[in-house]
Write a protein that holds these residues in place. Structure first.
Motif, PDB file in Angstrom:
ATOM      1  N   PHE A  31       0.919  -1.426   0.050  1.00  0.00           N
ATOM      2  CA  PHE A  31      -0.107  -0.060  -0.208  1.00  0.00           C
ATOM      3  C   PHE A  31       0.842   1.130   0.082  1.00  0.00           C
ATOM      4  CE2 PHE A  31      -2.681  -3.241   1.767  1.00  0.00           C
ATOM      5  CZ  PHE A  31      -3.774  -2.966   1.326  1.00  0.00           C
ATOM      6  N   LEU A  32       0.749   2.113  -0.868  1.00  0.00           N
ATOM      7  CA  LEU A  32       1.198   3.590  -0.756  1.00  0.00           C
ATOM      8  C   LEU A  32       0.072   4.562  -0.626  1.00  0.00           C
ATOM      9  CD1 LEU A  32       3.944   4.850  -1.332  1.00  0.00           C
ATOM     10  CD2 LEU A  32       3.187   5.179  -3.951  1.00  0.00           C
ATOM     11  N   HIS A  33       0.135   5.070   0.380  1.00  0.00           N
ATOM     12  CA  HIS A  33      -0.745   5.830   1.153  1.00  0.00           C
ATOM     13  C   HIS A  33      -1.940   4.955   1.144  1.00  0.00           C
ATOM     14  CE1 HIS A  33       0.873   9.850   0.656  1.00  0.00           C
ATOM     15  NE2 HIS A  33       1.125   9.614  -0.689  1.00  0.00           N
ATOM     16  N   ASP A  34      -2.988   5.026   0.629  1.00  0.00           N
ATOM     17  CA  ASP A  34      -4.345   4.110   0.672  1.00  0.00           C
ATOM     18  C   ASP A  34      -4.193   3.135  -0.684  1.00  0.00           C
ATOM     19  OD1 ASP A  34      -4.685   4.979   3.106  1.00  0.00           O
ATOM     20  OD2 ASP A  34      -6.235   6.291   2.170  1.00  0.00           O
ATOM     21  N   LYS A  35      -3.627   3.383  -1.341  1.00  0.00           N
ATOM     22  CA  LYS A  35      -3.707   2.836  -2.898  1.00  0.00           C
ATOM     23  C   LYS A  35      -2.914   1.307  -2.539  1.00  0.00           C
ATOM     24  CE  LYS A  35      -2.962   7.065  -5.256  1.00  0.00           C
ATOM     25  NZ  LYS A  35      -1.993   7.621  -5.814  1.00  0.00           N
ATOM     26  N   ALA A  36      -3.698   0.451  -3.217  1.00  0.00           N
ATOM     27  CA  ALA A  36      -3.240  -1.066  -3.260  1.00  0.00           C
ATOM     28  C   ALA A  36      -2.296  -1.293  -4.578  1.00  0.00           C
ATOM     29  CB  ALA A  36      -4.453  -2.190  -3.125  1.00  0.00           C
ATOM     30  N   ILE A  37      -1.201  -1.282  -4.188  1.00  0.00           N
ATOM     31  CA  ILE A  37      -0.351  -1.354  -5.531  1.00  0.00           C
ATOM     32  C   ILE A  37      -0.166  -2.347  -6.077  1.00  0.00           C
ATOM     33  CG2 ILE A  37       2.050  -0.667  -6.394  1.00  0.00           C
ATOM     34  CD1 ILE A  37       0.846   1.934  -5.458  1.00  0.00           C
ATOM     35  N   HIS A  38      -0.453  -3.576  -5.001  1.00  0.00           N
ATOM     36  CA  HIS A  38      -0.283  -4.978  -5.677  1.00  0.00           C
ATOM     37  C   HIS A  38      -1.474  -5.137  -6.723  1.00  0.00           C
ATOM     38  CE1 HIS A  38      -2.487  -4.782  -1.812  1.00  0.00           C
ATOM     39  NE2 HIS A  38      -3.225  -5.951  -2.352  1.00  0.00           N
ATOM     40  N   LEU A  39      -2.436  -4.406  -6.649  1.00  0.00           N
ATOM     41  CA  LEU A  39      -3.662  -4.726  -7.422  1.00  0.00           C
ATOM     42  C   LEU A  39      -3.415  -3.838  -8.866  1.00  0.00           C
ATOM     43  CD1 LEU A  39      -6.313  -4.883  -4.833  1.00  0.00           C
ATOM     44  CD2 LEU A  39      -5.195  -6.724  -5.947  1.00  0.00           C
ATOM     45  N   ALA A  40      -2.627  -2.848  -8.833  1.00  0.00           N
ATOM     46  CA  ALA A  40      -2.491  -1.880  -9.933  1.00  0.00           C
ATOM     47  C   ALA A  40      -2.138  -2.712 -11.016  1.00  0.00           C
ATOM     48  CB  ALA A  40      -1.707  -0.632  -9.477  1.00  0.00           C
ATOM     49  N   ASP A  41      -2.535  -1.957 -12.255  1.00  0.00           N
ATOM     50  CA  ASP A  41      -2.003  -2.440 -13.509  1.00  0.00           C
ATOM     51  C   ASP A  41      -0.934  -1.628 -14.246  1.00  0.00           C
ATOM     52  OD1 ASP A  41      -3.267  -0.173 -14.600  1.00  0.00           O
ATOM     53  OD2 ASP A  41      -4.930  -1.061 -15.596  1.00  0.00           O
ATOM     54  N   ASP A  42      -0.570  -2.094 -15.189  1.00  0.00           N
ATOM     55  CA  ASP A  42       0.611  -1.426 -15.904  1.00  0.00           C
ATOM     56  C   ASP A  42       0.506   0.118 -16.005  1.00  0.00           C
ATOM     57  OD1 ASP A  42       3.230  -2.114 -17.144  1.00  0.00           O
ATOM     58  OD2 ASP A  42       2.476  -0.856 -18.889  1.00  0.00           O
ATOM     59  N   THR A  43      -0.397   0.544 -16.331  1.00  0.00           N
ATOM     60  CA  THR A  43      -0.890   2.019 -16.622  1.00  0.00           C
ATOM     61  C   THR A  43      -0.895   2.546 -15.367  1.00  0.00           C
ATOM     62  OG1 THR A  43      -2.478   1.189 -18.404  1.00  0.00           O
ATOM     63  CG2 THR A  43      -2.338   3.603 -17.708  1.00  0.00           C
ATOM     64  N   GLN A  44      -1.784   2.188 -14.435  1.00  0.00           N
ATOM     65  CA  GLN A  44      -1.617   2.685 -13.048  1.00  0.00           C
ATOM     66  C   GLN A  44      -0.272   2.862 -12.430  1.00  0.00           C
ATOM     67  OE1 GLN A  44      -4.721  -0.214 -11.728  1.00  0.00           O
ATOM     68  NE2 GLN A  44      -6.068   1.694 -11.455  1.00  0.00           N
TER      69      GLN A  44
END
Lengths: 448, 224
Positions: B66-79
């Motif tokens: 998590f970076l801040h509240d964002k779940a990076i492990h779920l993010a796609d390439d564009t995100q």
């Protein structure tokens, strides 16, 4: 990233790699120059055809003896003896004529009556046309406004300012030839039927012939020249035409009365042609059919061809088009080679700039931005190559003219070359750009 | 204090030939805003891999980030690409400046990528470069600068987008000890100004400059 900033990056890279850009665009330069020249030659060829037949009336039909060759369009007379000239009169002929379907593409061996009646061992005989034939044709075939007899050969000429003998084309013709061939007199007059009957030794010179023999037109008029060591009076000079009719370069030929030519120059071995002007272009097909029918009856053992101007023009046009197609295929090959050149250099460029791509990716450049950057680079290089190529093409045109080909520069040719250049750059630049866009950031960054 | 960055049970392995080589084992780490962490480990310990995952350049096989509240492990390439541009400031051992660009063009790149107009980007970049003492070098090419100067340019580039965290990978590795010292002092100053920093190093002395040292050995974290 805004398009403007991407273009700015492309520009930075192009300026930093000027030499490489020039090398890359070489293929495109050659391709674009080729297209420009090819189109110019194509247009030049078409104009040549038009020029060549400028003096040929659309309604001109040429009847010639073909006994020495068997070109298509000729036919051998195969009429039954019943229909031969001696055995019948006009009435029966005109009946037969209406039954024929006129066709310019009549296959050889058109039989005018009973094929079986002719023996297979028939010999094709040489036919020599005379004034009698003209009378026959005028009498039996409709829609004919002019008819002339002509024969050509070549002979040596002395006189004027000539130091050595000049060998040139001698055209023996009846007076109607002038009008049928769209010739105009610059000075003097053409010979008439009396000159022909009297076998007078008078000559009318083509424009170039007059210049070659006398240096200028006015000296020619009223002078004398020797043809085959016999004196002829020059009674006229023709206007310049720049065209060729029935393999005669009109401007450099010398014209004398038909019977004079037969007696003094060409001899009885000449191959005269009958030139007919049809008064209505739409009736050419039926007129040709009638002529073929009549001639097959008059000369059942001859091999006589009847061709019209339209088919001659079409044949020349076709050969000019064939040349264009050939040249366009060459240009296409050049472009493909040029495109592969671009692709190669871009692949190397992507490899060289792998680290840069890695950095841009680490900084958050999207795939789209990187793809666009490389694609625009390829396009810009090909636009540059295209423009330089068009300029090179224009510079090379005078050289092409030296070879004797006529070339006509055209805006549409230049635009076509540019469009082809850009399309090539885009197509062949796409794969390397796509490859760059899909590099993995860490791998690209650590690439040495 | 609110967590800036949270790693939970991260695992990462690489396929090398037919063999599966695990480089990170069950990594758990919390980073707070204003932290200055040294990630200390020998070469081959997996610290660069961890850094790449934190920097959104690579993804873990399992676990949560998590970076801040964002779940990076779920993010796609564009995100991930967008997060790299907006949240992360990279500082590399070998500076990684683009050689055909000027100093200024290098520093404004993160902002141009973000879509900020050139005029504004140039203003922000010039401020950072001035702060780092590079104001008179704007139109130089990187190869006209010393190593220390190049590293300052790369720091300016990392700072210009006001990222959530600065990631420094052996920032002194290519510098002589005196210049290295200066860069480390600079990092301390930047941290005092409120920037959160994670710094990778194999050198314990360099690690001393950080507020907190996290050791990594054979793919496992040891918190002190």
């Amino acid at each position: 990233m805004s398009l403007k900033e991407i273009l700015n990056l492309v520009w930075i890279n192009i300026v930093e790699n000027k030499f490489k850009v020039i090398l890359t665009s070489l293929g495109i330069i050659v391709g674009a120059a080729t297209i420009v020249i090819v189109i110019a030659i194509g247009l030049g060829g078409q104009r040549d055809v038009q020029e060549e037949f400028k003096n040929l009336n659309a309604g001109t039909v040429t009847i010639s003896d073909n006994s020495n060759s068997s070109r298509s369009g000729s036919f051998s007379g195969g009429a039954s003896p019943n229909f031969m000239k001696s055995g019948s009169q006009g009435g029966s002929r005109s009946n037969n004529r209406t039954g024929l379907s006129g066709s310019r593409n009549m296959p050889s061996g058109m039989m005018g009556g009973f094929p079986g009646a002719m023996p297979n061992t028939q010999q094709i005989k040489k036919t020599t046309f005379t004034n009698t034939d003209l009378e026959e044709i005028t009498y039996f075939v409709d829609n004919i406004s002019q008819i002339a007899l002509m024969a050509k050969g070549s002979s040596t000429i002395q006189g004027g300012t000539l130091e050595d003998d000049l060998t040139t084309t001698i055209v023996g013709a009846t007076e109607e030839y002038l009008e049928i061939s769209n010739l105009n007199l610059l000075i003097g007059s053409f010979f008439d039927s009396i000159s022909d009957e009297e076998k007078e030794r008078v000559a009318v010179l083509g424009y170039d012939a007059a210049l070659n023999i006398f240096g200028n037109i006015f000296d020619a008029y009223g002078s004398q020249i020797n043809i085959n060591s016999k004196k002829y009076s020059v009674i006229g000079v023709l206007e310049q035409t720049g065209s060729v009719v029935s393999e005669i370069t009109l401007d450099s030929a010398v014209y004398i009365p038909y019977q004079t030519a037969e007696k003094y120059v060409l001899g009885t071995n000449s191959s005269p042609q009958i030139v007919v002007l049809v008064d209505d272009v739409n009736k050419i097909e039926t007129t040709i059919a009638s002529l073929q029918q009549l001639l097959s009856e008059m000369y059942p053992t001859g091999n006589i061809s009847v061709t019209d101007a339209g088919s001659q023009v079409a044949a020349s046009q076709k050969s000019a088009n064939t040349l264009s197609i050939l040249l366009i295929s060459v240009a296409t090959v050049v472009f493909i080679v040029g495109g592969i050149g671009i692709m190669n250099v871009l692949f190397v460029s992507v490899k060289e700039r792998t680290k840069e791509i890695g950095i841009l990716k680490a900084l958050g450049s999207s795939r789209k931005d990187i793809l666009l950057q490389f694609l625009l680079e390829a396009m810009l290089i090909s636009i540059f190559g295209g423009i330089v190529g068009v300029i090179v093409g224009y510079l090379l045109m005078p050289l092409v003219r030296l070879t004797g080909m006529s070339v006509i520069a055209s805006t549409s040719g230049s635009i076509m070359a540019l469009i082809f250049a850009i399309i090539t750059g885009t197509i062949f630049g796409f794969y390397p750009a796509w490859q760059a866009a899909n590099l993995k950031p860490i791998e690209a960054l650590n690439y040495e | 204090m609110e967590n800036l960055l949270t790693l939970k049970h991260l695992n990462k392995s690489y396929q090398i030939g037919t063999e599966q080589l695990q480089v990170l084992f069950d990594i758990n780490l919390e980073v707070h805003a204003g932290d200055f962490i040294a990630l200390l480990g020998p070469s081959g310990s997996g610290k660069s891999t961890l850094m790449n995952i934190i920097g959104c350049m690579d993804t873990a096989d399992s676990g949560e980030y998590f970076l801040h509240d964002k779940a990076i492990h779920l993010a796609d390439d564009t995100q991930m690409t967008k997060i790299r541009n907006q949240e992360i400031g990279f500082i590399f051992q070998k500076y990684q400046l683009i050689s055909q660009y000027t100093v200024l063009q290098n520093v404004i790149m993160p902002l141009l990528i973000r879509g900020i107009p050139r005029k504004e980007a140039v203003k922000l970049a010039a401020e950072k470069l001035e702060m780092l003492g590079m104001a008179d070098r704007l139109n130089h090419k990187p190869n006209e600068l010393s190593g220390g100067q190049q590293q300052r340019v790369s720091i300016a580039r990392a700072l210009v987008g006001q990222p959530s965290i600065l990631l420094a990978d052996e920032p002194t590795g290519a510098l002589d000890s005196k210049t290295g010292e200066e860069v480390l002092n600079l990092f301390q100053e930047l941290n005092d100004m409120g920037n959160s920093i994670i710094m990778i190093t194999h050198d314990p002395k360099v690690g001393q400059k950080a507020k907190r040292i996290v050791k990594i050995i054979d793919g496992r974290l040891y918190l002190e």
